[in-house]
Motif scaffolding. Structure first.
Motif, PDB file in Angstrom:
ATOM      1  N   ALA A  47       0.907  -1.245   0.117  1.00 20.42           N
ATOM      2  CA  ALA A  47       0.075   0.016   0.179  1.00 20.42           C
ATOM      3  C   ALA A  47       0.874   1.148   0.059  1.00 20.42           C
ATOM      4  O   ALA A  47       0.414   2.204  -0.462  1.00 20.42           O
ATOM      5  CB  ALA A  47      -0.682  -0.018   1.125  1.00 20.42           C
ATOM      6  N   ASN A  48       1.903   1.179   0.628  1.00 20.24           N
ATOM      7  CA  ASN A  48       2.935   2.500   0.786  1.00 20.24           C
ATOM      8  C   ASN A  48       4.186   1.915   0.683  1.00 20.24           C
ATOM      9  O   ASN A  48       4.890   0.965   1.482  1.00 20.24           O
ATOM     10  CB  ASN A  48       2.753   3.031   2.088  1.00 20.24           C
ATOM     11  CG  ASN A  48       3.528   4.365   2.301  1.00 20.24           C
ATOM     12  OD1 ASN A  48       4.443   4.473   1.768  1.00 20.24           O
ATOM     13  ND2 ASN A  48       3.240   4.988   3.677  1.00 20.24           N
ATOM     14  N   ALA A  55      -2.372   3.911   5.361  1.00 17.51           N
ATOM     15  CA  ALA A  55      -2.569   3.923   4.067  1.00 17.51           C
ATOM     16  C   ALA A  55      -4.114   3.681   3.662  1.00 17.51           C
ATOM     17  O   ALA A  55      -4.319   2.865   4.215  1.00 17.51           O
ATOM     18  CB  ALA A  55      -1.467   2.915   3.336  1.00 17.51           C
ATOM     19  N   VAL A  57      -6.446   2.825   0.920  1.00 23.73           N
ATOM     20  CA  VAL A  57      -6.630   2.284  -0.356  1.00 23.73           C
ATOM     21  C   VAL A  57      -8.075   2.463  -0.930  1.00 23.73           C
ATOM     22  O   VAL A  57      -8.946   2.282  -0.222  1.00 23.73           O
ATOM     23  CB  VAL A  57      -6.559   0.422  -0.322  1.00 23.73           C
ATOM     24  CG1 VAL A  57      -6.575   0.013  -1.536  1.00 23.73           C
ATOM     25  CG2 VAL A  57      -5.273   0.340   0.599  1.00 23.73           C
ATOM     26  N   ARG A  58      -7.833   3.085  -2.130  1.00 22.81           N
ATOM     27  CA  ARG A  58      -9.051   3.773  -2.666  1.00 22.81           C
ATOM     28  C   ARG A  58      -9.315   2.510  -4.143  1.00 22.81           C
ATOM     29  O   ARG A  58      -8.476   2.148  -4.496  1.00 22.81           O
ATOM     30  CB  ARG A  58      -8.975   4.919  -3.406  1.00 22.81           C
ATOM     31  CG  ARG A  58      -8.610   6.067  -2.177  1.00 22.81           C
ATOM     32  CD  ARG A  58      -8.533   7.485  -2.836  1.00 22.81           C
ATOM     33  NE  ARG A  58      -7.456   7.632  -3.678  1.00 22.81           N
ATOM     34  CZ  ARG A  58      -7.371   8.742  -4.621  1.00 22.81           C
ATOM     35  NH1 ARG A  58      -8.278   9.389  -4.708  1.00 22.81           N
ATOM     36  NH2 ARG A  58      -6.111   8.576  -5.309  1.00 22.81           N
ATOM     37  N   THR A  63      -3.565   4.490  -4.022  1.00 23.83           N
ATOM     38  CA  THR A  63      -3.772   4.639  -2.374  1.00 23.83           C
ATOM     39  C   THR A  63      -3.050   6.053  -2.098  1.00 23.83           C
ATOM     40  O   THR A  63      -1.954   6.568  -2.451  1.00 23.83           O
ATOM     41  CB  THR A  63      -2.732   3.447  -1.863  1.00 23.83           C
ATOM     42  OG1 THR A  63      -3.311   2.131  -2.390  1.00 23.83           O
ATOM     43  CG2 THR A  63      -2.677   3.538  -0.528  1.00 23.83           C
ATOM     44  N   TYR A  65      -1.397   7.945   1.129  1.00 22.47           N
ATOM     45  CA  TYR A  65      -0.650   7.573   2.395  1.00 22.47           C
ATOM     46  C   TYR A  65      -0.001   8.817   2.913  1.00 22.47           C
ATOM     47  O   TYR A  65       0.076   9.933   2.180  1.00 22.47           O
ATOM     48  CB  TYR A  65       0.331   6.629   2.089  1.00 22.47           C
ATOM     49  CG  TYR A  65       1.406   6.711   1.024  1.00 22.47           C
ATOM     50  CD1 TYR A  65       2.426   7.492   1.068  1.00 22.47           C
ATOM     51  CD2 TYR A  65       0.985   5.861  -0.097  1.00 22.47           C
ATOM     52  CE1 TYR A  65       3.152   7.448  -0.129  1.00 22.47           C
ATOM     53  CE2 TYR A  65       1.727   5.903  -1.265  1.00 22.47           C
ATOM     54  CZ  TYR A  65       2.754   6.794  -1.177  1.00 22.47           C
ATOM     55  OH  TYR A  65       3.536   6.546  -2.601  1.00 22.47           O
TER      56      TYR A  65
END
Length: 200
Positions: A47-48, A55, A57-58, A63, A65
């Protein structure tokens, strides 16, 4: 949306408090993970790239962060008004002060948790606490009128910073000489958003 979080993290807590305060807790799935500076959880790394929480998440974009970026994003998305334009730079500066306190406190924790005891650098630990102590003194002396005003993101950040000091560094006693800030925190920490997100 999905928030990659860790319960002890004061940075992740900022986001969770914002969600509570805006009534959006059900809109974001919180995924609590275990991760450390030396053993990054694979989900966090995915995620990051910096391997840090939180972070966000979309489903419809990359993402997001860094807690300040996530908070600005969610504030805009939900029109929460936690970054009021009329006092935006005060809000951002006080939020940055709280984040600096969290950074320094986290480095103190890592120094003892990650290094072998014989390699712990006490001078480094004391220097980090010096940063925290100066921030507390500055907030207690200059920022109480802001903290006693309408809720904004700097209140949430400061509440999370002070909560982290109590959680991880209780023997350091940030309250000494900071009576006004202590009084404010006693009230703020009782908010439902704070009790619901208390670190474990």
């Amino acid at each position: 949306m999905k928030l990659i979080s860790a319960s002890p993290s004061p940075f992740a807590r900022k986001v969770r408090v914002l969600l509570h305060e805006t009534g959006q807790s059900d809109a974001v799935e919180v995924v609590d993970v275990m991760t450390t500076a030396t053993n990054t959880n694979p989900e966090v790394a995915a995620a990051n790239p910096a391997g840090k929480v939180p972070a966000l998440v979309r489903e419809d974009g990359p993402t997001v962060y860094d807690s300040r970026v996530i908070c600005r994003f969610l504030d805009a998305k939900y029109a929460a008004g936690l970054y009021p334009e009329s006092r935006i730079f005060d809000t951002l500066t006080l939020e940055a002060t709280a984040d600096a306190m969290m950074d320094a406190a986290l480095l103190m924790v890592y120094e003892h948790r990650v290094r072998p005891p014989e390699k712990v650098f006490d001078g480094w630990v004391d220097a980090q606490w010096g940063k925290v102590a100066r921030c507390v003194e500055a907030v207690n002396g200059r920022w109480m009128s802001h903290l006693n005003g309408p809720l904004d993101m700097s209140h949430i950040a400061m509440g999370c910073a002070l909560g982290y000091l109590d959680f991880r560094l209780p023997d350091r006693n940030w309250r000494e000489g900071a009576g006004a800030l202590d009084d404010w925190f006693a009230v703020f920490s009782a908010r439902e958003s704070m009790t619901a997100t208390a670190p474990v």
